[in-house]
Design a protein around this motif. Sequence first.
Motif, PDB file in Angstrom:
ATOM      1  N   ASP A  54       0.817  -1.209   0.000  1.00 36.14           N
ATOM      2  CA  ASP A  54       0.000   0.000   0.000  1.00 36.14           C
ATOM      3  C   ASP A  54       0.856   1.267   0.000  1.00 36.14           C
ATOM      4  OD1 ASP A  54      -2.365  -1.472   0.087  1.00 36.14           O
ATOM      5  OD2 ASP A  54      -2.331  -1.584   2.273  1.00 36.14           O
ATOM      6  N   ALA A  55       2.056   1.190  -0.556  1.00 32.97           N
ATOM      7  CA  ALA A  55       3.000   2.310  -0.493  1.00 32.97           C
ATOM      8  C   ALA A  55       2.435   3.604  -1.065  1.00 32.97           C
ATOM      9  CB  ALA A  55       4.298   1.943  -1.201  1.00 32.97           C
ATOM     10  N   SER A  56       1.632   3.517  -2.104  1.00 36.51           N
ATOM     11  CA  SER A  56       1.125   4.744  -2.725  1.00 36.51           C
ATOM     12  C   SER A  56       0.114   5.482  -1.850  1.00 36.51           C
ATOM     13  CB  SER A  56       0.509   4.439  -4.087  1.00 36.51           C
ATOM     14  OG  SER A  56      -0.612   3.584  -3.931  1.00 36.51           O
ATOM     15  N   LEU A  69       0.406   5.582   1.597  1.00 36.72           N
ATOM     16  CA  LEU A  69       1.005   5.920   2.892  1.00 36.72           C
ATOM     17  C   LEU A  69       1.132   7.436   3.043  1.00 36.72           C
ATOM     18  CD1 LEU A  69       3.833   3.246   3.165  1.00 36.72           C
ATOM     19  CD2 LEU A  69       1.664   3.300   4.402  1.00 36.72           C
ATOM     20  N   PRO A  70       1.010   7.936   4.281  1.00 38.92           N
ATOM     21  CA  PRO A  70       1.106   9.381   4.494  1.00 38.92           C
ATOM     22  C   PRO A  70       2.542   9.902   4.570  1.00 38.92           C
ATOM     23  CG  PRO A  70       0.622   8.289   6.554  1.00 38.92           C
ATOM     24  CD  PRO A  70       0.607   7.222   5.490  1.00 38.92           C
ATOM     25  N   CYS A  71       3.534   9.002   4.457  1.00 39.29           N
ATOM     26  CA  CYS A  71       4.931   9.420   4.546  1.00 39.29           C
ATOM     27  C   CYS A  71       5.816   8.402   3.824  1.00 39.29           C
ATOM     28  CB  CYS A  71       5.359   9.569   6.002  1.00 39.29           C
ATOM     29  SG  CYS A  71       5.330   8.021   6.925  1.00 39.29           S
ATOM     30  N   PRO A  72       7.068   8.770   3.565  1.00 42.26           N
ATOM     31  CA  PRO A  72       7.982   7.842   2.905  1.00 42.26           C
ATOM     32  C   PRO A  72       8.467   6.737   3.844  1.00 42.26           C
ATOM     33  CG  PRO A  72       8.836  10.092   2.815  1.00 42.26           C
ATOM     34  CD  PRO A  72       7.632  10.102   3.682  1.00 42.26           C
ATOM     35  N   ILE A  73       8.946   5.666   3.224  1.00 49.81           N
ATOM     36  CA  ILE A  73       9.578   4.560   3.946  1.00 49.81           C
ATOM     37  C   ILE A  73      11.061   4.593   3.592  1.00 49.81           C
ATOM     38  CG2 ILE A  73       9.710   2.054   4.226  1.00 49.81           C
ATOM     39  CD1 ILE A  73       6.916   1.903   2.961  1.00 49.81           C
ATOM     40  N   THR A  74      11.911   4.479   4.598  1.00 46.30           N
ATOM     41  CA  THR A  74      13.338   4.325   4.356  1.00 46.30           C
ATOM     42  C   THR A  74      13.702   2.903   4.747  1.00 46.30           C
ATOM     43  OG1 THR A  74      13.822   6.647   4.786  1.00 46.30           O
ATOM     44  CG2 THR A  74      15.647   5.105   4.971  1.00 46.30           C
TER      45      THR A  74
END
Length: 151
Positions: A127-129, A131-136
């Motif tokens: 569900d990355a698109s 998400l309310p913020c980036p993932i590192t």
Amino acid sequence: MRKFLVMLEDSRECLNAMRFAAMRAANSGGAVTVLAVIPPGEIQHGFGVAEVMRSEAYERIEAHFEVFAKWMRSRPKVEPELVIREGDPAEELLAYLAQDPAVGIVAIGLTSDKTVQNPVLARLLRDASSLPCPITIVPADISKERLEAIT
């Protein structure tokens, strides 16, 4: 203030994700929130055992957190916040992101063992698109020196 959210787990990749989050927070004036989730299977219900198991799980998490927190306070000079929840780790992470708009980045450790799946990371990427913020994604094999250089 931007928060870096990292999940507390007993793994090498968690250690590097913690380091990354703490160093980035220190270098950017941010904060670190450490999310620990107790999966439903760790607490058996019945005969008054559930409360004892829950209490032991909370104590174990708090002791584990203190190891990281002590380092964060002394080295990068960051005061981390601990949040403990019960449920599915991926779902609880998503729920926390929806609840706290101050979270700016989720730091997730990635194991170098190709046979091991990270269900939380898999769920976030699915569900990355939305998400309310980036993932590192922080590799488990990255050195402390390299982490210091890139943070």
